[in-house]
Design a protein around this motif. Structure first.
Motif, PDB file in Angstrom:
ATOM      1  N   ALA A 158      10.828   4.596 -13.771  1.00 54.35           N
ATOM      2  CA  ALA A 158      11.765   3.684 -13.119  1.00 54.35           C
ATOM      3  C   ALA A 158      11.924   3.978 -11.634  1.00 54.35           C
ATOM      4  CB  ALA A 158      13.112   3.759 -13.824  1.00 54.35           C
ATOM      5  N   SER A 159      11.952   5.240 -11.270  1.00 56.70           N
ATOM      6  CA  SER A 159      12.238   5.549  -9.864  1.00 56.70           C
ATOM      7  C   SER A 159      11.057   5.142  -8.963  1.00 56.70           C
ATOM      8  CB  SER A 159      12.584   7.028  -9.690  1.00 56.70           C
ATOM      9  OG  SER A 159      11.444   7.817  -9.934  1.00 56.70           O
ATOM     10  N   VAL A 160       9.842   5.371  -9.422  1.00 55.38           N
ATOM     11  CA  VAL A 160       8.675   4.977  -8.615  1.00 55.38           C
ATOM     12  C   VAL A 160       8.624   3.453  -8.471  1.00 55.38           C
ATOM     13  CG1 VAL A 160       6.143   4.922  -8.526  1.00 55.38           C
ATOM     14  CG2 VAL A 160       7.310   7.023  -9.175  1.00 55.38           C
ATOM     15  N   ILE A 161       8.786   2.774  -9.595  1.00 56.60           N
ATOM     16  CA  ILE A 161       8.740   1.298  -9.581  1.00 56.60           C
ATOM     17  C   ILE A 161       9.837   0.752  -8.663  1.00 56.60           C
ATOM     18  CG2 ILE A 161       9.038  -0.778 -11.008  1.00 56.60           C
ATOM     19  CD1 ILE A 161       6.413   0.543 -11.593  1.00 56.60           C
ATOM     20  N   SER A 162      10.995   1.315  -8.788  1.00 57.16           N
ATOM     21  CA  SER A 162      12.116   0.835  -7.976  1.00 57.16           C
ATOM     22  C   SER A 162      11.836   1.103  -6.493  1.00 57.16           C
ATOM     23  CB  SER A 162      13.395   1.520  -8.450  1.00 57.16           C
ATOM     24  OG  SER A 162      14.234   1.789  -7.377  1.00 57.16           O
ATOM     25  N   HIS A 163      11.284   2.270  -6.187  1.00 56.02           N
ATOM     26  CA  HIS A 163      10.953   2.591  -4.799  1.00 56.02           C
ATOM     27  C   HIS A 163       9.930   1.587  -4.244  1.00 56.02           C
ATOM     28  CE1 HIS A 163       9.926   4.961  -1.235  1.00 56.02           C
ATOM     29  NE2 HIS A 163       8.656   4.776  -1.550  1.00 56.02           N
ATOM     30  N   LEU A 164       8.901   1.304  -5.047  1.00 55.83           N
ATOM     31  CA  LEU A 164       7.864   0.365  -4.595  1.00 55.83           C
ATOM     32  C   LEU A 164       8.435  -1.031  -4.371  1.00 55.83           C
ATOM     33  CD1 LEU A 164       4.797   1.397  -6.798  1.00 55.83           C
ATOM     34  CD2 LEU A 164       5.122   1.832  -4.370  1.00 55.83           C
ATOM     35  N   SER A 165       9.330  -1.423  -5.268  1.00 58.48           N
ATOM     36  CA  SER A 165       9.902  -2.769  -5.160  1.00 58.48           C
ATOM     37  C   SER A 165      10.670  -2.945  -3.857  1.00 58.48           C
ATOM     38  CB  SER A 165      10.860  -3.042  -6.323  1.00 58.48           C
ATOM     39  OG  SER A 165      10.246  -2.734  -7.524  1.00 58.48           O
ATOM     40  N   GLN A 166      11.189  -1.836  -3.340  1.00 58.16           N
ATOM     41  CA  GLN A 166      11.983  -1.940  -2.111  1.00 58.16           C
ATOM     42  C   GLN A 166      11.127  -1.956  -0.848  1.00 58.16           C
ATOM     43  OE1 GLN A 166      14.634   1.351  -2.716  1.00 58.16           O
ATOM     44  NE2 GLN A 166      15.499   0.339  -4.532  1.00 58.16           N
ATOM     45  N   GLN A 167       9.857  -1.653  -0.987  1.00 58.77           N
ATOM     46  CA  GLN A 167       8.976  -1.681   0.176  1.00 58.77           C
ATOM     47  C   GLN A 167       8.592  -3.134   0.488  1.00 58.77           C
ATOM     48  OE1 GLN A 167       8.236   1.498   1.492  1.00 58.77           O
ATOM     49  NE2 GLN A 167       9.754   1.940  -0.078  1.00 58.77           N
ATOM     50  N   HIS A 168       8.238  -3.360   1.720  1.00 59.24           N
ATOM     51  CA  HIS A 168       7.774  -4.706   2.075  1.00 59.24           C
ATOM     52  C   HIS A 168       6.265  -4.689   2.243  1.00 59.24           C
ATOM     53  CE1 HIS A 168      11.796  -6.246   2.359  1.00 59.24           C
ATOM     54  NE2 HIS A 168      12.129  -5.157   3.017  1.00 59.24           N
ATOM     55  N   PHE A 169       5.580  -4.761   1.130  1.00 58.03           N
ATOM     56  CA  PHE A 169       4.125  -4.762   1.185  1.00 58.03           C
ATOM     57  C   PHE A 169       3.605  -6.142   1.570  1.00 58.03           C
ATOM     58  CE2 PHE A 169       4.901  -1.365  -2.026  1.00 58.03           C
ATOM     59  CZ  PHE A 169       4.352  -0.319  -1.305  1.00 58.03           C
ATOM     60  N   ASP A 170       2.474  -6.156   2.257  1.00 61.88           N
ATOM     61  CA  ASP A 170       1.839  -7.435   2.588  1.00 61.88           C
ATOM     62  C   ASP A 170       0.754  -7.790   1.588  1.00 61.88           C
ATOM     63  OD1 ASP A 170       3.058  -8.139   5.254  1.00 61.88           O
ATOM     64  OD2 ASP A 170       2.424  -6.069   5.576  1.00 61.88           O
ATOM     65  N   ALA A 171       0.176  -6.770   0.952  1.00 61.10           N
ATOM     66  CA  ALA A 171      -0.880  -7.019  -0.034  1.00 61.10           C
ATOM     67  C   ALA A 171      -1.089  -5.756  -0.850  1.00 61.10           C
ATOM     68  CB  ALA A 171      -2.175  -7.417   0.667  1.00 61.10           C
ATOM     69  N   VAL A 172      -1.823  -5.916  -1.948  1.00 62.04           N
ATOM     70  CA  VAL A 172      -2.199  -4.754  -2.737  1.00 62.04           C
ATOM     71  C   VAL A 172      -3.726  -4.725  -2.867  1.00 62.04           C
ATOM     72  CG1 VAL A 172      -1.821  -5.988  -4.921  1.00 62.04           C
ATOM     73  CG2 VAL A 172      -1.870  -3.517  -4.932  1.00 62.04           C
ATOM     74  N   LEU A 173      -4.264  -3.553  -2.696  1.00 63.44           N
ATOM     75  CA  LEU A 173      -5.710  -3.351  -2.849  1.00 63.44           C
ATOM     76  C   LEU A 173      -5.896  -2.500  -4.098  1.00 63.44           C
ATOM     77  CD1 LEU A 173      -8.656  -3.401  -1.696  1.00 63.44           C
ATOM     78  CD2 LEU A 173      -8.062  -1.306  -0.470  1.00 63.44           C
ATOM     79  N   THR A 174      -6.726  -2.975  -5.012  1.00 61.44           N
ATOM     80  CA  THR A 174      -6.837  -2.253  -6.272  1.00 61.44           C
ATOM     81  C   THR A 174      -8.222  -2.363  -6.873  1.00 61.44           C
ATOM     82  OG1 THR A 174      -5.839  -1.961  -8.448  1.00 61.44           O
ATOM     83  CG2 THR A 174      -6.040  -4.203  -7.666  1.00 61.44           C
ATOM     84  N   ASP A 175      -8.510  -1.465  -7.799  1.00 63.75           N
ATOM     85  CA  ASP A 175      -9.728  -1.551  -8.592  1.00 63.75           C
ATOM     86  C   ASP A 175      -9.310  -2.021  -9.980  1.00 63.75           C
ATOM     87  OD1 ASP A 175     -11.872  -1.060 -10.313  1.00 63.75           O
ATOM     88  OD2 ASP A 175     -12.627   0.513  -9.009  1.00 63.75           O
ATOM     89  N   PRO A 176      -9.582  -3.272 -10.326  1.00 65.61           N
ATOM     90  CA  PRO A 176      -9.004  -3.808 -11.564  1.00 65.61           C
ATOM     91  C   PRO A 176      -9.664  -3.296 -12.833  1.00 65.61           C
ATOM     92  CG  PRO A 176     -10.304  -5.485 -10.491  1.00 65.61           C
ATOM     93  CD  PRO A 176     -10.370  -4.279  -9.623  1.00 65.61           C
ATOM     94  N   MET A 177     -10.624  -2.385 -12.742  1.00 67.04           N
ATOM     95  CA  MET A 177     -11.103  -1.750 -13.965  1.00 67.04           C
ATOM     96  C   MET A 177      -9.918  -1.097 -14.645  1.00 67.04           C
ATOM     97  SD  MET A 177     -14.019  -1.772 -15.264  1.00 67.04           S
ATOM     98  CE  MET A 177     -14.301  -0.265 -16.202  1.00 67.04           C
ATOM     99  N   TYR A 178      -9.042  -0.578 -13.826  1.00 68.56           N
ATOM    100  CA  TYR A 178      -7.815   0.015 -14.307  1.00 68.56           C
ATOM    101  C   TYR A 178      -7.008  -1.002 -15.112  1.00 68.56           C
ATOM    102  CZ  TYR A 178      -5.540   4.446 -13.368  1.00 68.56           C
ATOM    103  OH  TYR A 178      -5.074   5.714 -13.447  1.00 68.56           O
ATOM    104  N   LEU A 179      -6.883  -2.165 -14.475  1.00 66.10           N
ATOM    105  CA  LEU A 179      -6.164  -3.261 -15.118  1.00 66.10           C
ATOM    106  C   LEU A 179      -6.742  -3.546 -16.494  1.00 66.10           C
ATOM    107  CD1 LEU A 179      -4.753  -6.136 -15.309  1.00 66.10           C
ATOM    108  CD2 LEU A 179      -6.701  -6.936 -14.029  1.00 66.10           C
ATOM    109  N   VAL A 180      -8.062  -3.688 -16.516  1.00 66.45           N
ATOM    110  CA  VAL A 180      -8.692  -4.100 -17.759  1.00 66.45           C
ATOM    111  C   VAL A 180      -8.600  -3.001 -18.807  1.00 66.45           C
ATOM    112  CG1 VAL A 180     -10.916  -4.675 -18.769  1.00 66.45           C
ATOM    113  CG2 VAL A 180     -10.211  -5.712 -16.629  1.00 66.45           C
ATOM    114  N   LEU A 181      -8.750  -1.772 -18.343  1.00 69.57           N
ATOM    115  CA  LEU A 181      -8.739  -0.662 -19.290  1.00 69.57           C
ATOM    116  C   LEU A 181      -7.317  -0.215 -19.604  1.00 69.57           C
ATOM    117  CD1 LEU A 181     -11.714   1.464 -17.991  1.00 69.57           C
ATOM    118  CD2 LEU A 181     -11.604   0.190 -20.111  1.00 69.57           C
ATOM    119  N   SER A 182      -6.374  -0.780 -18.959  1.00 68.90           N
ATOM    120  CA  SER A 182      -5.029  -0.251 -19.157  1.00 68.90           C
ATOM    121  C   SER A 182      -3.996  -1.356 -19.301  1.00 68.90           C
ATOM    122  CB  SER A 182      -4.655   0.656 -18.005  1.00 68.90           C
ATOM    123  OG  SER A 182      -4.698  -0.076 -16.806  1.00 68.90           O
TER     124      SER A 182
END
Lengths: 521, 521
Positions: B126-150
């Motif tokens: 919860a604390s990490v998610i909440s911290h991230l939610s408060q940031q003002h990100f412009d975009a996310v860069l990711t490797d979606p293999m993670y997404l698919v495998l998880s």
């Protein structure tokens, strides 16, 4: 254990290579980008030979390439009379249905015959062909509209005299989707609209029906194949020739002017080259004009492209009347006789520096025929547009831009003072048009590579490597049945059918036995 | 009349924008390119936050980004034991069929469960998610293999906490062609081989049958959907999530490693990033090693990637015996206990600067597991390869490279001294391999934009414009029937059928009348 091995990355593959490029251009607005690319390649130290007819609309010598001209059996007057043929088309509102058909048909016939003549003048000019064959070209850069409209003379000629020379195309589109077909590029008819339909990427059911109907393109191109046969002595289809020879296509478009769609790796978008081309102008009356357009309400730029610089009197009168009623100044490219009653806020000029005007902070709207060059210049400088398409790709271009909210489309043959005033009022005073065009303009200009640089890069690439075989999809080696896996589908369907039939038969047998057993019971 | 209007082109859209990028990386070799991009974006002045587990194989802090770590319920030993699982797979030659199945199955199960645990550790922190939610990100860069495998945790999390954040993927491939499907990108099964088939772009009939058979991907991904449901409280399919959220994909490939195929405008090739990454190494024993490898016969580099640094004794013995019989020196990355009988021409080291070694003029061959990073480094420096793929995309990569003539493929589980000697002899002494790899290398390196620069460019583009909506194909708004125009085809088929039936009936009527008439006569 760790250690350091010293070895530099091999040097950049460009740099010290200087080659020889053959350029076979197309006349009219097509010439603009091709000339820019030829000039830039020449400026970088390559040898560039541009082959042009002695008489043409715009084609001519340049600073960084040499031209090779060939005689043609027509003069400037024939070209002028061809260019003025649009007048008949523009008078459609006063024409009967048969007159309309007739004027369109005779326009197409005249243009095709003109290009045929031009093509044959080169193709059957033994000394020019022989001279070209003796050169050591590394590649040819061409606009294959010429090819399509002129019996594939270019490729036929290349096949015969300069066999194996890799070809780079620079084009907007080839009718019947021949460009994408020859690249084996999928074009799902559900959202990739065909040219000349004026559809967008959002089609209703009936539009999809029209977009899906098979086109009889072979019929459209058969007479081109015929002249190829005359020259070569063997059957060479336009399709086959295109398929087998070219290495890549530079498209004078991007995902702004056209809708996002599948592409092949050897299709490169270079739309918007002309936007960065600034004409060195004599500084005549500069200050005067600058103050003239810098009024409070700004100004409107009005051009209809190279081919259309005069309009029928009745249309001119309507336009002038509308312009009289707007607070903006209007700069109109017009080569005909200037009427007596031109309003004070209108300047009619034989030539206007369109790109420079559109870059001016005072510009409020751009009235254009929606040729791709004009549209890109409008987009580049974020100017909302009133589009009055005349023919070719223009009606489609206009609908595409309108669907993105950057302007309105009007039919010039039925235009009235009210419709034009409404259109101008919309794009000038409704901020949504300006906002849309600014957003699209930002997308268009935000690219990793300048389109001219990119065109030069890929042309040089093909020259350096004598082709780009690694970008050729294996689809070219498959026939229609194989490509669509129809043989596989037939097999799978047969298997499914067999399984169903066997299952049915088994069930029937079981049921029969069961019923027999019941009867016995 | 001519005049000059002065107005500059608007400034380049990049430059003064500084944004905030969220990076959700994937471990192992996937981390390499993602780290390089994150570092470069940070170096250019953007704020970059990389979210990683406290324990991982390779992921860690960098110079130009900040890391946000979250605790995970496992330690380094669990990771090491996971990595050593390949030993069971490599012992396949001595295993029964059931043992083989069992070892593969338990490997997949263990890795999936490991990634699940990692994903849940972040998702339910919860604390990490909440911290991230408060940031003002412009975009996310990711490797979606993670997404698919998880279980699509990443996108689920983004949907819930950071709704609307534009996503850029950096990936090699997603199983089941999910990456191209989600981009609405056509992949004709006639020449676009599926991953895990080891087919090339030239398939025979039976290969095309296998390549065309429908895959039950929903089954493959159903449990990912389930965890998404747990977190979100609503049904979110992996397909739908992928389709609706991402803006573009940077592919760690190009038309050299993969075959030319259709692409969408938001699919960008950035294969070969690692080739330019030089590790700053301590200059230990530099001179000694340089002279060691600079013998007359050159040397061979042998690495099997991060995940495989030890081999079963019986395979090691075979390899050593083969190396003993070649004149080349061999540099082998090997972290296990060094055997007693290592030949003089072999150095076994815990870590080797692979890219630097491959750039050395003395290198003759590269023995590799055919991971994409290694292949690109081999390609980049034009080194012929002996490929011994182990899993994942490696068998396909290896076949693709072999079909281009740059190396040979061997099965490491059944390798013998003879096959390895034959393979090494081929790639070292048959000049065709060197010629092919030099040609491909020249194609690969001749590109208008460095792949790292291009990755950074498009990521910054998405940050600047808060997405790339103009590259989104209208295909995403169509359902399956509409996309394939099955409704249109049904209508057309009905029309054709009706025409045929009416014609038949007419003909029958005519015939009947005719025969009646004859009878009357």
């Amino acid at each position: 254990m760790t250690f350091l091995l010293l070895g530099n990355l091999p040097e950049s593959p460009s740099g010290s290579f200087f080659g020889h490029l053959l350029v076979i251009p197309m006349d009219g607005s097509h010439w603009m980008d091709l000339k820019a690319v030829a000039e830039e390649i020449g400026r970088r130290g390559h040898q560039v030979t541009v082959v042009i007819p002695e008489v043409s609309v715009r084609m001519g010598p340049g600073k960084h390439y040499k031209t090779l001209t060939y005689p043609v059996p027509y003069d400037k007057e024939r070209i002028d009379s061809l260019l003025s043929m649009h007048m008949d088309v523009l008078r459609q509102s006063t024409q009967s249905f048969m007159e309309k058909i007739n004027s369109r048909f005779s326009q197409i016939k005249n243009i095709t015959s003109f290009i045929h003549t031009t093509a044959e003048s080169l193709l059957f000019n033994a000394s020019v062909i022989s001279h070209l064959s003796q050169q050591h070209f590394d590649a040819v850069l061409t606009d294959p509209m010429y090819l399509v409209l002129s019996c594939s003379w270019l490729h036929v000629f290349l096949l015969k005299s300069l066999s194996g020379l890799p070809t780079v195309n620079l084009l907007r589109v080839i009718p019947c989707g021949l460009d994408t077909k020859s690249a084996a590029c999928p074009a799902p008819p559900s959202y990739v609209p065909r040219f000349f339909t004026k559809f967008t990427d959002k089609m209703n059911f009936w539009q999809r029906v029209i977009n899906t109907l098979p086109l009889l393109c072979r019929l459209f191109y058969w007479h081109f194949d015929h002249i190829a046969y005359q020259f070569l002595g063997e059957e060479v289809g336009v399709f086959n020739v295109l398929l087998s020879k070219y290495c890549g296509t530079l498209y004078r478009t991007d995902s702004i002017l056209d809708f996002p769609r599948p592409l092949m790796p050897n299709m490169v978008f270079v739309g918007g080259i002309s936007c960065n081309i600034r004409n060195p102008l004599p500084q005549v009356r500069e200050a005067e004009t600058d103050s003239w357009v810098s009024g409070e309400h700004g100004f409107v730029v009005f051009t209809l492209g190279t081919a259309v610089s005069v309009l029928p009197e009745e249309i001119t009168a309507v336009l002038l009347e509308a312009f009289r009623q707007i607070p903006q100044k209007v700069i109109w490219r017009y080569t005909g006789p200037v009427p007596d009653d031109v309003p004070e806020n209108v300047k009619m000029m034989e030539w206007v520096p369109q790109n420079e005007l559109l870059a001016h902070h005072g510009v409020r709207a751009f009235i254009t025929h929606a040729g791709s060059h004009g549209l890109y210049e409008g987009l580049c400088h974020a100017v909302p547009m009133v589009m009055m398409p005349l023919g070719g790709d223009q009606p489609d271009n206009a609908q595409r831009m309108a669907s993105r909210g950057v302007g309105v489309v009007l039919d010039i043959t039925t235009i009235t003072v009210e419709t034009l005033l409404q259109g101008l009022n919309d794009v000038i005073n409704n901020s949504s048009y300006k906002e849309s065009v600014e957003k699209l303009s930002a997308f268009h200009k935000d690219r990793p590579f300048d389109p001219l640089e990119l065109s030069v890069y890929w042309t040089e690439f093909v020259m350096r490597h004598k082709g780009a075989t690694h970008l050729r999809a294996a689809a070219h080696d498959l026939n229609w049945v194989q490509y669509h896996c129809l043989d596989v589908l037939a097999l799978l369907a047969t298997v499914v059918l067999l399984v169903v039939m066997v299952t049915m038969r088994c069930m029937r047998l079981c049921l029969r036995k069961l019923s027999r057993k019941r009867k016995q019971d």
